[in-house]
Design a protein around this motif. Sequence first.
Motif, PDB file in Angstrom:
ATOM      1  N   TYR A   5      30.790  38.816  43.212  1.00 54.76           N
ATOM      2  CA  TYR A   5      31.711  39.781  43.506  1.00 54.76           C
ATOM      3  C   TYR A   5      32.983  38.870  42.657  1.00 54.76           C
ATOM      4  CZ  TYR A   5      31.747  42.242  48.296  1.00 54.76           C
ATOM      5  OH  TYR A   5      31.787  42.637  48.787  1.00 54.76           O
ATOM      6  N   PRO A   6      33.902  39.763  42.231  1.00 53.21           N
ATOM      7  CA  PRO A   6      35.026  39.546  41.439  1.00 53.21           C
ATOM      8  C   PRO A   6      35.583  38.465  42.313  1.00 53.21           C
ATOM      9  CG  PRO A   6      35.451  41.654  42.537  1.00 53.21           C
ATOM     10  CD  PRO A   6      34.364  41.378  42.517  1.00 53.21           C
ATOM     11  N   ASP A   7      36.981  38.459  42.152  1.00 52.94           N
ATOM     12  CA  ASP A   7      38.064  37.027  42.405  1.00 52.94           C
ATOM     13  C   ASP A   7      39.320  38.187  42.216  1.00 52.94           C
ATOM     14  OD1 ASP A   7      39.831  35.711  43.375  1.00 52.94           O
ATOM     15  OD2 ASP A   7      39.354  33.900  42.416  1.00 52.94           O
ATOM     16  N   ILE A   8      39.879  38.144  43.817  1.00 54.71           N
ATOM     17  CA  ILE A   8      40.869  39.448  43.838  1.00 54.71           C
ATOM     18  C   ILE A   8      41.814  38.903  43.417  1.00 54.71           C
ATOM     19  CG2 ILE A   8      42.131  38.492  46.367  1.00 54.71           C
ATOM     20  CD1 ILE A   8      41.357  42.438  45.307  1.00 54.71           C
ATOM     21  N   ASP A   9      42.385  37.539  42.991  1.00 51.65           N
ATOM     22  CA  ASP A   9      43.239  37.090  42.867  1.00 51.65           C
ATOM     23  C   ASP A   9      43.257  37.000  41.132  1.00 51.65           C
ATOM     24  OD1 ASP A   9      44.454  35.842  44.562  1.00 51.65           O
ATOM     25  OD2 ASP A   9      43.531  33.706  44.399  1.00 51.65           O
ATOM     26  N   GLU A  10      42.258  37.253  40.788  1.00 51.69           N
ATOM     27  CA  GLU A  10      42.336  37.606  39.346  1.00 51.69           C
ATOM     28  C   GLU A  10      42.917  38.811  39.032  1.00 51.69           C
ATOM     29  OE1 GLU A  10      39.662  37.931  35.486  1.00 51.69           O
ATOM     30  OE2 GLU A  10      38.515  37.389  37.682  1.00 51.69           O
ATOM     31  N   LEU A  11      42.253  39.948  39.650  1.00 53.62           N
ATOM     32  CA  LEU A  11      42.384  41.234  39.907  1.00 53.62           C
ATOM     33  C   LEU A  11      44.737  41.148  39.739  1.00 53.62           C
ATOM     34  CD1 LEU A  11      42.071  44.375  39.469  1.00 53.62           C
ATOM     35  CD2 LEU A  11      42.069  44.785  42.127  1.00 53.62           C
ATOM     36  N   LYS A  12      44.754  40.674  40.451  1.00 53.13           N
ATOM     37  CA  LYS A  12      46.171  40.216  40.844  1.00 53.13           C
ATOM     38  C   LYS A  12      46.663  40.387  39.545  1.00 53.13           C
ATOM     39  CE  LYS A  12      46.703  39.263  45.874  1.00 53.13           C
ATOM     40  NZ  LYS A  12      46.697  38.749  46.253  1.00 53.13           N
ATOM     41  N   SER A  13      46.019  38.759  38.896  1.00 51.66           N
ATOM     42  CA  SER A  13      47.326  38.345  36.999  1.00 51.66           C
ATOM     43  C   SER A  13      46.633  39.207  36.115  1.00 51.66           C
ATOM     44  CB  SER A  13      46.640  36.810  37.086  1.00 51.66           C
ATOM     45  OG  SER A  13      45.092  36.989  36.976  1.00 51.66           O
ATOM     46  N   LEU A  14      46.024  40.032  36.741  1.00 50.69           N
ATOM     47  CA  LEU A  14      45.648  41.269  35.397  1.00 50.69           C
ATOM     48  C   LEU A  14      46.964  42.602  35.639  1.00 50.69           C
ATOM     49  CD1 LEU A  14      41.258  41.554  34.928  1.00 50.69           C
ATOM     50  CD2 LEU A  14      43.130  40.748  33.708  1.00 50.69           C
ATOM     51  N   MET A  15      47.572  42.398  37.413  1.00 50.35           N
ATOM     52  CA  MET A  15      48.237  44.023  36.778  1.00 50.35           C
ATOM     53  C   MET A  15      48.689  43.867  36.460  1.00 50.35           C
ATOM     54  SD  MET A  15      46.258  45.917  39.591  1.00 50.35           S
ATOM     55  CE  MET A  15      47.539  47.546  39.701  1.00 50.35           C
ATOM     56  N   ARG A  16      49.460  45.112  35.701  1.00 51.52           N
ATOM     57  CA  ARG A  16      50.872  44.751  35.023  1.00 51.52           C
ATOM     58  C   ARG A  16      51.748  46.639  35.565  1.00 51.52           C
ATOM     59  NH1 ARG A  16      48.746  45.160  29.042  1.00 51.52           N
ATOM     60  NH2 ARG A  16      49.482  47.252  29.069  1.00 51.52           N
ATOM     61  N   PRO A  17      52.929  46.289  36.099  1.00 52.39           N
ATOM     62  CA  PRO A  17      53.523  47.828  36.148  1.00 52.39           C
ATOM     63  C   PRO A  17      52.831  49.104  35.497  1.00 52.39           C
ATOM     64  CG  PRO A  17      54.929  45.725  35.258  1.00 52.39           C
ATOM     65  CD  PRO A  17      53.866  45.430  34.881  1.00 52.39           C
ATOM     66  N   ASP A  18      52.608  49.686  34.525  1.00 53.58           N
ATOM     67  CA  ASP A  18      51.902  50.185  34.043  1.00 53.58           C
ATOM     68  C   ASP A  18      51.134  50.398  33.474  1.00 53.58           C
ATOM     69  OD1 ASP A  18      51.269  48.187  31.963  1.00 53.58           O
ATOM     70  OD2 ASP A  18      51.920  49.286  30.392  1.00 53.58           O
ATOM     71  N   THR A  19      49.652  49.743  34.310  1.00 52.42           N
ATOM     72  CA  THR A  19      48.045  49.674  34.930  1.00 52.42           C
ATOM     73  C   THR A  19      47.796  51.485  34.988  1.00 52.42           C
ATOM     74  OG1 THR A  19      47.934  47.291  35.313  1.00 52.42           O
ATOM     75  CG2 THR A  19      45.653  49.362  36.158  1.00 52.42           C
ATOM     76  N   LYS A  20      46.967  51.845  34.570  1.00 50.89           N
ATOM     77  CA  LYS A  20      46.173  53.262  34.831  1.00 50.89           C
ATOM     78  C   LYS A  20      45.407  53.307  35.189  1.00 50.89           C
ATOM     79  CE  LYS A  20      47.124  57.550  33.087  1.00 50.89           C
ATOM     80  NZ  LYS A  20      46.941  57.788  31.941  1.00 50.89           N
ATOM     81  N   MET A  21      44.445  52.235  35.148  1.00 56.14           N
ATOM     82  CA  MET A  21      43.606  52.584  36.117  1.00 56.14           C
ATOM     83  C   MET A  21      42.483  51.899  36.398  1.00 56.14           C
ATOM     84  SD  MET A  21      40.235  55.021  34.950  1.00 56.14           S
ATOM     85  CE  MET A  21      40.651  56.973  35.441  1.00 56.14           C
ATOM     86  N   ILE A  22      42.136  51.556  37.434  1.00 54.31           N
ATOM     87  CA  ILE A  22      41.196  50.325  37.899  1.00 54.31           C
ATOM     88  C   ILE A  22      39.633  51.191  37.655  1.00 54.31           C
ATOM     89  CG2 ILE A  22      40.028  48.398  39.324  1.00 54.31           C
ATOM     90  CD1 ILE A  22      43.588  48.895  40.320  1.00 54.31           C
ATOM     91  N   CYS A  23      38.620  50.387  37.077  1.00 51.55           N
ATOM     92  CA  CYS A  23      37.051  50.901  37.423  1.00 51.55           C
ATOM     93  C   CYS A  23      36.574  49.736  37.442  1.00 51.55           C
ATOM     94  CB  CYS A  23      36.673  50.965  35.339  1.00 51.55           C
ATOM     95  SG  CYS A  23      37.659  52.114  34.566  1.00 51.55           S
ATOM     96  N   LEU A  24      35.722  50.064  38.295  1.00 52.34           N
ATOM     97  CA  LEU A  24      34.637  49.250  39.558  1.00 52.34           C
ATOM     98  C   LEU A  24      33.280  49.783  38.968  1.00 52.34           C
ATOM     99  CD1 LEU A  24      36.869  49.043  42.603  1.00 52.34           C
ATOM    100  CD2 LEU A  24      36.196  47.492  40.597  1.00 52.34           C
ATOM    101  N   ASN A  25      32.258  49.211  40.269  1.00 46.96           N
ATOM    102  CA  ASN A  25      30.729  50.265  40.089  1.00 46.96           C
ATOM    103  C   ASN A  25      30.463  48.959  41.910  1.00 46.96           C
ATOM    104  OD1 ASN A  25      27.945  49.152  37.898  1.00 46.96           O
ATOM    105  ND2 ASN A  25      28.344  51.211  39.222  1.00 46.96           N
ATOM    106  N   ASN A  26      30.135  50.708  42.727  1.00 52.95           N
ATOM    107  CA  ASN A  26      29.904  49.465  43.698  1.00 52.95           C
ATOM    108  C   ASN A  26      28.690  50.864  44.414  1.00 52.95           C
ATOM    109  OD1 ASN A  26      30.712  47.982  46.308  1.00 52.95           O
ATOM    110  ND2 ASN A  26      31.757  49.836  47.233  1.00 52.95           N
ATOM    111  N   ALA A  27      27.102  49.950  44.503  1.00 53.68           N
ATOM    112  CA  ALA A  27      27.226  48.796  44.024  1.00 53.68           C
ATOM    113  C   ALA A  27      27.326  48.580  42.980  1.00 53.68           C
ATOM    114  CB  ALA A  27      25.813  48.152  45.111  1.00 53.68           C
TER     115      ALA A  27
END
Length: 372
Positions: free
Chosen positions: A140-162
């Motif tokens: 799993y990725p760490d949700i807190d790491e995603l919080k730290s990566l997010m910016r006000p101008d983040t355009k897209m989050i890309c995932l592969n599930n599964a």
Amino acid sequence: MRIANFGTEEWLNKWETSATFDISQSSISPMTMNEALSLDGKGGEDFYKILDQQKMNYGWIEGSPDFKQEVSNLYQDISPDNILQTNGATGANHLALYALIEPGDHIISEYPSYQQLYDIPKSLGAHVDYWHIHEDQNWYPDIDELKSLMRPDTKMICLNNANNPTGTLLDETFLKQVVELAKQSGAYVLVDEVYLPLVHSEEFVSIVDLYDKGIATNSLSKTYSMPGIRVGWTASNTAVADLLRKYRDYTMICCGVFNDAMAVYILKHRDQVLDRNRKLVLNNLKIYKDWIASEPRASVVMPQAVSTSFPKLDIPEDIETFCIRLLKEQGVLLVPGTRFDMPGHVRLGYCADESTLREGLNRLSTFMRQYD
């Protein structure tokens, strides 16, 4: 435009045709035409009657009405109009990224995953931050790491599930956390969903059923065992679908009359296909678990009844050199983890036919005995 070599595809293009025991693939063992057409109990008689009346023209450009309806049935509230047929999920991912990503955009991509999801945005001039998965957290990725990566101008989050290559499924609770973070900047969430878990499928939820700006890509290649017809799709809201239409005209015309007809046929017999594949996956997963338990040089975070896995091999050798020697000396094909920037691991597709899996694992163990 500059783009990195596609590691996995480059490897398979070079080596897969010389394999005798191919346990590298991430599809569930493909059906033969005979097996597929036997699903209706008539040997495909009705299918061929319909096909015999079809002109081999371009057919339905975005996919036939029957195709769009069958695919929309896979989601809770997606209109058939918002389903666009593509050349596999690879074509679907490319279409979504090509249409939505511009130079300077900020993208966050699960890493490693399917390489399109980070290297295509890079090639389009976007700034890509990696959201790392962690073996000690069941990949799993760490949700807190995603919080730290997010910016006000983040355009897209890309995932592969599964996830490809690990087979890890991100559950609904986790995805809802991702969606809440995406809403902060109004980011799209693009999810490649080609690997449906065949046990506890209720734990899987599509991103388009959670988020209006979610975009799901999928195909018949993995879970449905029909990679040969190269049919995939995008599912999205109306505004995104309308935008994708414009860009789709530049990337493809259609998937073809035969491929569309076969896709509709497979989807109409979806329950039978999934029943066939569920039995295969569960049988092979037991074989694989027993092998892991008895093989001292292999360990793995077990996938969740999807068709790909990412074991770690305890060998004192460069993993690519090992995989090439394994192929040449034993006829067994794996994908080295270096193709996912994860040395020491290999992608092992345990959903080949049973005899191929058993012999491939046996030969892999035999080969690793040289290090004992």
